[in-house]
Design an enzyme around this catalytic site. Structure first.
Site, PDB file in Angstrom:
ATOM      1  N   ASP A  37       0.533  -1.502   0.069  1.00  0.00           N
ATOM      2  CA  ASP A  37      -0.146   0.035  -0.269  1.00  0.00           C
ATOM      3  C   ASP A  37       1.327   1.335  -0.022  1.00  0.00           C
ATOM      4  O   ASP A  37       1.957   1.195   0.216  1.00  0.00           O
ATOM      5  CB  ASP A  37      -0.918   0.394   1.336  1.00  0.00           C
ATOM      6  CG  ASP A  37      -2.158  -0.845   0.985  1.00  0.00           C
ATOM      7  OD1 ASP A  37      -2.404  -1.205  -0.189  1.00  0.00           O
ATOM      8  OD2 ASP A  37      -2.899  -1.448   2.574  1.00  0.00           O
ATOM      9  N   LYS A  59      -4.141   3.363  -2.607  1.00  0.00           N
ATOM     10  CA  LYS A  59      -5.247   3.577  -2.377  1.00  0.00           C
ATOM     11  C   LYS A  59      -4.631   5.524  -2.076  1.00  0.00           C
ATOM     12  O   LYS A  59      -4.246   5.917  -0.654  1.00  0.00           O
ATOM     13  CB  LYS A  59      -6.024   3.451  -2.204  1.00  0.00           C
ATOM     14  CG  LYS A  59      -6.251   2.053  -3.214  1.00  0.00           C
ATOM     15  CD  LYS A  59      -7.918   1.586  -2.626  1.00  0.00           C
ATOM     16  CE  LYS A  59      -7.332   0.719  -1.579  1.00  0.00           C
ATOM     17  NZ  LYS A  59      -8.076  -0.434  -0.974  1.00  0.00           N
ATOM     18  N   MET A 173      -8.036   9.630   8.854  1.00  0.00           N
ATOM     19  CA  MET A 173      -8.703   9.965   7.498  1.00  0.00           C
ATOM     20  C   MET A 173      -9.121  10.931   7.581  1.00  0.00           C
ATOM     21  O   MET A 173     -10.501  10.887   6.828  1.00  0.00           O
ATOM     22  CB  MET A 173      -9.198   8.196   7.112  1.00  0.00           C
ATOM     23  CG  MET A 173      -8.992   7.713   6.557  1.00  0.00           C
ATOM     24  SD  MET A 173      -9.425   5.711   6.080  1.00  0.00           S
ATOM     25  CE  MET A 173     -10.314   5.320   7.760  1.00  0.00           C
TER      26      MET A 173
END
Ligand SMILES: C[S@@+](CC[C@H](N)C(=O)[O-])C[C@H]1O[C@@H](n2cnc3c(N)ncnc32)[C@H](O)[C@@H]1O
Length: 258
Positions: A37, A59, A173
Protein backbone atom coordinates in the site's frame (compact mmCIF):
# COMPACT_ATOMS: atom_id res chain seq x y z
CA UNK A 1 0.62 -29.47 -10.52
CA UNK A 2 1.72 -26.20 -8.87
CA UNK A 3 1.32 -26.22 -5.11
CA UNK A 4 -0.59 -23.12 -4.02
CA UNK A 5 1.44 -20.55 -2.18
CA UNK A 6 0.31 -18.54 0.77
CA UNK A 7 -0.54 -14.94 1.59
CA UNK A 8 0.78 -13.27 4.71
CA UNK A 9 -1.36 -10.23 5.56
CA UNK A 10 1.33 -8.19 7.24
CA UNK A 11 1.00 -5.03 9.29
CA UNK A 12 4.04 -2.88 8.53
CA UNK A 13 3.38 -0.54 11.46
CA UNK A 14 3.05 3.25 11.37
CA UNK A 15 6.17 4.06 9.36
CA UNK A 16 9.41 3.60 11.28
CA UNK A 17 10.88 0.24 10.11
CA UNK A 18 12.02 -0.42 13.69
CA UNK A 19 8.37 -0.57 14.71
CA UNK A 20 7.70 -3.61 12.53
CA UNK A 21 7.46 -6.86 14.42
CA UNK A 22 10.24 -9.42 14.08
CA UNK A 23 7.72 -11.74 12.49
CA UNK A 24 6.70 -9.15 9.90
CA UNK A 25 10.35 -8.59 9.00
CA UNK A 26 11.16 -12.31 8.79
CA UNK A 27 8.18 -13.03 6.53
CA UNK A 28 8.85 -10.02 4.31
CA UNK A 29 12.39 -11.27 3.81
CA UNK A 30 11.15 -14.63 2.54
CA UNK A 31 8.51 -13.31 0.12
CA UNK A 32 8.46 -14.05 -3.61
CA UNK A 33 5.95 -11.27 -4.20
CA UNK A 34 5.27 -8.10 -2.20
CA UNK A 35 1.92 -6.37 -2.73
CA UNK A 36 2.03 -3.05 -0.89
CA UNK A 37 0.00 0.00 0.00
CA UNK A 38 0.84 3.68 -0.31
CA UNK A 39 1.44 4.03 3.43
CA UNK A 40 4.29 1.52 3.51
CA UNK A 41 7.55 3.46 3.66
CA UNK A 42 10.43 3.13 1.21
CA UNK A 43 12.69 2.02 4.06
CA UNK A 44 10.41 -0.92 4.77
CA UNK A 45 10.10 -1.88 1.09
CA UNK A 46 13.89 -1.90 0.91
CA UNK A 47 13.86 -4.82 3.36
CA UNK A 48 12.23 -7.14 0.78
CA UNK A 49 14.49 -9.57 -1.08
CA UNK A 50 16.01 -7.87 -4.15
CA UNK A 51 14.55 -10.57 -6.41
CA UNK A 52 10.98 -10.24 -5.05
CA UNK A 53 8.29 -9.03 -7.43
CA UNK A 54 7.09 -5.66 -6.07
CA UNK A 55 3.48 -4.73 -6.86
CA UNK A 56 2.20 -1.30 -5.68
CA UNK A 57 -1.55 -1.10 -5.19
CA UNK A 58 -1.68 2.16 -3.20
CA UNK A 59 -4.89 4.01 -2.63
CA UNK A 60 -5.48 7.53 -1.38
CA UNK A 61 -8.87 8.94 -0.34
CA UNK A 62 -9.97 10.21 -3.77
CA UNK A 63 -7.64 8.19 -5.90
CA UNK A 64 -8.02 4.44 -6.23
CA UNK A 65 -5.59 3.43 -8.96
CA UNK A 66 -6.07 -0.27 -8.25
CA UNK A 67 -9.64 -1.17 -7.27
CA UNK A 68 -10.08 -3.49 -4.29
CA UNK A 69 -11.44 -6.29 -6.52
CA UNK A 70 -8.29 -6.14 -8.62
CA UNK A 71 -6.10 -6.27 -5.50
CA UNK A 72 -8.00 -9.38 -4.37
CA UNK A 73 -7.41 -10.96 -7.78
CA UNK A 74 -3.69 -10.13 -7.79
CA UNK A 75 -3.28 -11.79 -4.38
CA UNK A 76 -5.18 -14.89 -5.48
CA UNK A 77 -3.24 -15.15 -8.74
CA UNK A 78 0.16 -14.71 -7.14
CA UNK A 79 -0.51 -17.26 -4.41
CA UNK A 80 -2.28 -19.56 -6.89
CA UNK A 81 0.94 -19.62 -8.93
CA UNK A 82 2.73 -21.05 -5.90
CA UNK A 83 4.29 -17.85 -4.58
CA UNK A 84 4.76 -16.72 -1.02
CA UNK A 85 3.04 -13.35 -0.97
CA UNK A 86 3.68 -10.59 1.56
CA UNK A 87 0.61 -8.36 1.51
CA UNK A 88 2.04 -5.30 3.27
CA UNK A 89 -0.29 -2.75 4.78
CA UNK A 90 0.41 0.33 6.89
CA UNK A 91 -0.30 -0.03 10.61
CA UNK A 92 -2.39 -3.10 11.35
CA UNK A 93 -4.08 -4.82 8.39
CA UNK A 94 -7.37 -5.15 10.24
CA UNK A 95 -7.72 -1.54 11.46
CA UNK A 96 -9.33 0.46 8.64
CA UNK A 97 -7.26 -1.72 6.36
CA UNK A 98 -9.73 -3.96 4.47
CA UNK A 99 -7.52 -6.91 5.39
CA UNK A 100 -10.52 -9.02 6.34
CA UNK A 101 -12.05 -8.54 2.89
CA UNK A 102 -8.85 -9.76 1.25
CA UNK A 103 -8.65 -12.73 3.62
CA UNK A 104 -12.27 -13.68 2.85
CA UNK A 105 -11.63 -13.52 -0.90
CA UNK A 106 -8.55 -15.72 -0.57
CA UNK A 107 -10.40 -18.22 1.62
CA UNK A 108 -13.09 -18.49 -1.08
CA UNK A 109 -10.33 -19.46 -3.50
CA UNK A 110 -8.87 -22.04 -1.12
CA UNK A 111 -5.70 -20.02 -0.49
CA UNK A 112 -4.06 -20.09 2.92
CA UNK A 113 -3.79 -16.76 4.72
CA UNK A 114 -1.90 -15.85 7.85
CA UNK A 115 -2.44 -12.61 9.78
CA UNK A 116 0.57 -10.74 11.09
CA UNK A 117 -0.45 -7.88 13.40
CA UNK A 118 1.15 -4.47 13.20
CA UNK A 119 1.22 -1.39 15.42
CA UNK A 120 -1.69 0.74 14.31
CA UNK A 121 -1.07 4.44 13.60
CA UNK A 122 -2.99 5.55 16.70
CA UNK A 123 -0.74 3.61 19.00
CA UNK A 124 2.43 4.60 17.18
CA UNK A 125 1.57 8.31 17.05
CA UNK A 126 0.32 8.55 20.64
CA UNK A 127 3.03 6.48 22.24
CA UNK A 128 5.93 8.26 20.52
CA UNK A 129 4.41 11.60 21.58
CA UNK A 130 4.11 10.37 25.17
CA UNK A 131 0.32 10.61 25.13
CA UNK A 132 -1.40 7.64 26.79
CA UNK A 133 -4.61 6.78 24.97
CA UNK A 134 -6.05 5.64 28.30
CA UNK A 135 -5.08 7.10 31.66
CA UNK A 136 -6.47 6.66 35.13
CA UNK A 137 -8.68 9.61 35.92
CA UNK A 138 -8.65 10.98 32.37
CA UNK A 139 -9.89 8.28 29.97
CA UNK A 140 -11.49 4.93 30.69
CA UNK A 141 -11.34 3.84 27.06
CA UNK A 142 -10.40 4.74 23.50
CA UNK A 143 -12.37 4.70 20.28
CA UNK A 144 -10.85 4.52 16.80
CA UNK A 145 -13.14 6.38 14.40
CA UNK A 146 -13.06 6.95 10.66
CA UNK A 147 -13.41 10.51 9.44
CA UNK A 148 -13.69 9.39 5.84
CA UNK A 149 -16.80 10.39 3.96
CA UNK A 150 -17.78 9.75 0.38
CA UNK A 151 -17.35 12.80 -1.89
CA UNK A 152 -19.89 15.55 -1.12
CA UNK A 153 -21.51 13.45 1.59
CA UNK A 154 -22.15 14.49 5.17
CA UNK A 155 -20.24 12.38 7.68
CA UNK A 156 -22.76 10.16 9.42
CA UNK A 157 -21.40 9.39 12.89
CA UNK A 158 -23.13 8.76 16.22
CA UNK A 159 -22.08 12.10 17.73
CA UNK A 160 -23.91 11.52 21.00
CA UNK A 161 -22.04 8.29 21.69
CA UNK A 162 -18.69 9.76 20.61
CA UNK A 163 -18.99 12.93 22.70
CA UNK A 164 -17.99 11.19 25.91
CA UNK A 165 -15.55 13.33 27.94
CA UNK A 166 -14.12 10.22 29.64
CA UNK A 167 -13.09 8.53 26.40
CA UNK A 168 -10.24 9.27 23.99
CA UNK A 169 -11.13 9.51 20.32
CA UNK A 170 -8.63 8.83 17.57
CA UNK A 171 -9.80 9.98 14.16
CA UNK A 172 -8.28 8.25 11.14
CA UNK A 173 -8.67 9.66 7.62
CA UNK A 174 -10.10 12.87 9.06
CA UNK A 175 -8.14 15.75 7.51
CA UNK A 176 -10.99 16.78 5.23
CA UNK A 177 -13.70 16.32 7.85
CA UNK A 178 -12.08 17.35 11.16
CA UNK A 179 -13.95 20.69 11.22
CA UNK A 180 -17.26 18.90 10.84
CA UNK A 181 -16.25 16.31 13.43
CA UNK A 182 -15.37 19.02 15.96
CA UNK A 183 -18.73 20.75 15.44
CA UNK A 184 -20.59 17.42 15.82
CA UNK A 185 -18.80 16.66 19.10
CA UNK A 186 -19.27 20.16 20.54
CA UNK A 187 -22.96 20.13 19.61
CA UNK A 188 -23.31 17.02 21.76
CA UNK A 189 -21.57 18.67 24.68
CA UNK A 190 -17.80 18.14 24.44
CA UNK A 191 -16.18 21.43 25.54
CA UNK A 192 -14.42 23.49 22.88
CA UNK A 193 -11.41 23.54 25.23
CA UNK A 194 -10.93 19.74 24.89
CA UNK A 195 -7.32 19.35 23.73
CA UNK A 196 -6.57 17.85 20.33
CA UNK A 197 -3.25 16.61 19.00
CA UNK A 198 -2.92 16.14 15.24
CA UNK A 199 0.01 13.97 14.19
CA UNK A 200 1.18 13.77 10.60
CA UNK A 201 3.50 11.08 9.25
CA UNK A 202 3.84 9.68 12.74
CA UNK A 203 7.04 7.81 13.63
CA UNK A 204 8.84 8.91 10.45
CA UNK A 205 11.58 11.51 10.05
CA UNK A 206 8.92 13.87 8.62
CA UNK A 207 6.61 13.64 11.61
CA UNK A 208 4.91 16.89 12.66
CA UNK A 209 2.45 17.59 15.45
CA UNK A 210 -0.17 20.27 15.88
CA UNK A 211 -1.53 20.95 19.35
CA UNK A 212 -4.92 22.61 19.34
CA UNK A 213 -8.39 22.38 20.85
CA UNK A 214 -11.73 21.12 19.65
CA UNK A 215 -12.92 24.69 19.17
CA UNK A 216 -9.98 25.57 16.94
CA UNK A 217 -8.85 22.39 15.22
CA UNK A 218 -10.94 22.96 12.06
CA UNK A 219 -9.28 26.32 11.40
CA UNK A 220 -5.86 25.31 12.73
CA UNK A 221 -5.70 22.20 10.61
CA UNK A 222 -6.70 24.13 7.46
CA UNK A 223 -4.21 26.93 8.18
CA UNK A 224 -1.31 24.62 8.91
CA UNK A 225 -1.86 22.46 5.80
CA UNK A 226 -1.26 19.15 7.56
CA UNK A 227 0.49 16.59 5.36
CA UNK A 228 -1.07 13.16 4.86
CA UNK A 229 -1.27 10.77 6.53
CA UNK A 230 -2.59 12.49 9.64
CA UNK A 231 -4.64 11.41 12.61
CA UNK A 232 -6.26 13.36 15.43
CA UNK A 233 -6.19 12.42 19.11
CA UNK A 234 -9.05 14.11 20.97
CA UNK A 235 -9.53 14.05 24.72
CA UNK A 236 -8.24 14.95 28.15
CA UNK A 237 -5.24 12.61 27.78
CA UNK A 238 -3.74 15.10 25.31
CA UNK A 239 -3.21 17.38 28.31
CA UNK A 240 -0.32 15.02 29.21
CA UNK A 241 1.50 15.82 25.96
CA UNK A 242 5.13 16.50 26.88
CA UNK A 243 4.06 16.49 30.49
CA UNK A 244 2.32 19.85 30.01
CA UNK A 245 -1.14 20.52 31.25
CA UNK A 246 -2.88 22.26 28.38
CA UNK A 247 -4.81 25.29 29.65
CA UNK A 248 -8.50 25.66 28.92
CA UNK A 249 -7.81 28.02 26.06
CA UNK A 250 -5.53 25.55 24.36
CA UNK A 251 -2.53 26.96 22.60
CA UNK A 252 -1.91 26.28 18.96
CA UNK A 253 1.51 24.94 18.33
CA UNK A 254 3.06 23.12 15.38
CA UNK A 255 6.31 21.30 15.95
CA UNK A 256 8.52 18.74 14.34
CA UNK A 257 8.89 15.45 16.15
CA UNK A 258 10.81 15.62 19.34
C1 LIG B 1 -6.76 3.57 5.44
S1 LIG B 1 -6.23 4.04 7.07
C2 LIG B 1 -5.10 2.74 7.40
C3 LIG B 1 -4.81 2.57 8.85
C4 LIG B 1 -3.79 1.48 9.15
N1 LIG B 1 -4.30 0.18 8.77
C5 LIG B 1 -3.37 1.48 10.61
O1 LIG B 1 -3.65 0.51 11.33
O2 LIG B 1 -2.76 2.46 11.04
C6 LIG B 1 -5.19 5.41 6.71
C7 LIG B 1 -5.19 6.44 7.82
O3 LIG B 1 -4.39 5.99 8.90
C8 LIG B 1 -3.77 7.09 9.53
N2 LIG B 1 -2.32 6.90 9.46
C9 LIG B 1 -1.66 5.85 8.95
N3 LIG B 1 -0.34 5.98 9.12
C10 LIG B 1 -0.15 7.15 9.75
C11 LIG B 1 1.00 7.86 10.20
N4 LIG B 1 2.24 7.38 10.04
N5 LIG B 1 0.81 9.06 10.81
C12 LIG B 1 -0.41 9.56 11.01
N6 LIG B 1 -1.54 8.93 10.60
C13 LIG B 1 -1.41 7.75 9.98
C14 LIG B 1 -4.23 8.35 8.79
O4 LIG B 1 -5.36 8.85 9.47
C15 LIG B 1 -4.60 7.78 7.44
O5 LIG B 1 -5.55 8.61 6.79
Amino acid sequence: MTQPGKVFLIGAGPGDPELMTLRALRLLQTADTVVYDRLVSREILALAPPEARMIPVGKSPHNHPVPQERINDILAQEAGAGHIVARLKGGDPLIFGRGAEEAAHLAEHGIAVEHVPGITAAQGAASVAGVPLTHRGLATGVQYVTGHRAADQVLDLDWKRLANPDTTLVIYMGVASIGQIAVGLMTEGLPGSTPVLAVSRATTAEETRLLSSLGRIGTDSRDSGLAAPTLFIIGKVVSLYRGQVVPDEAITQVSARG
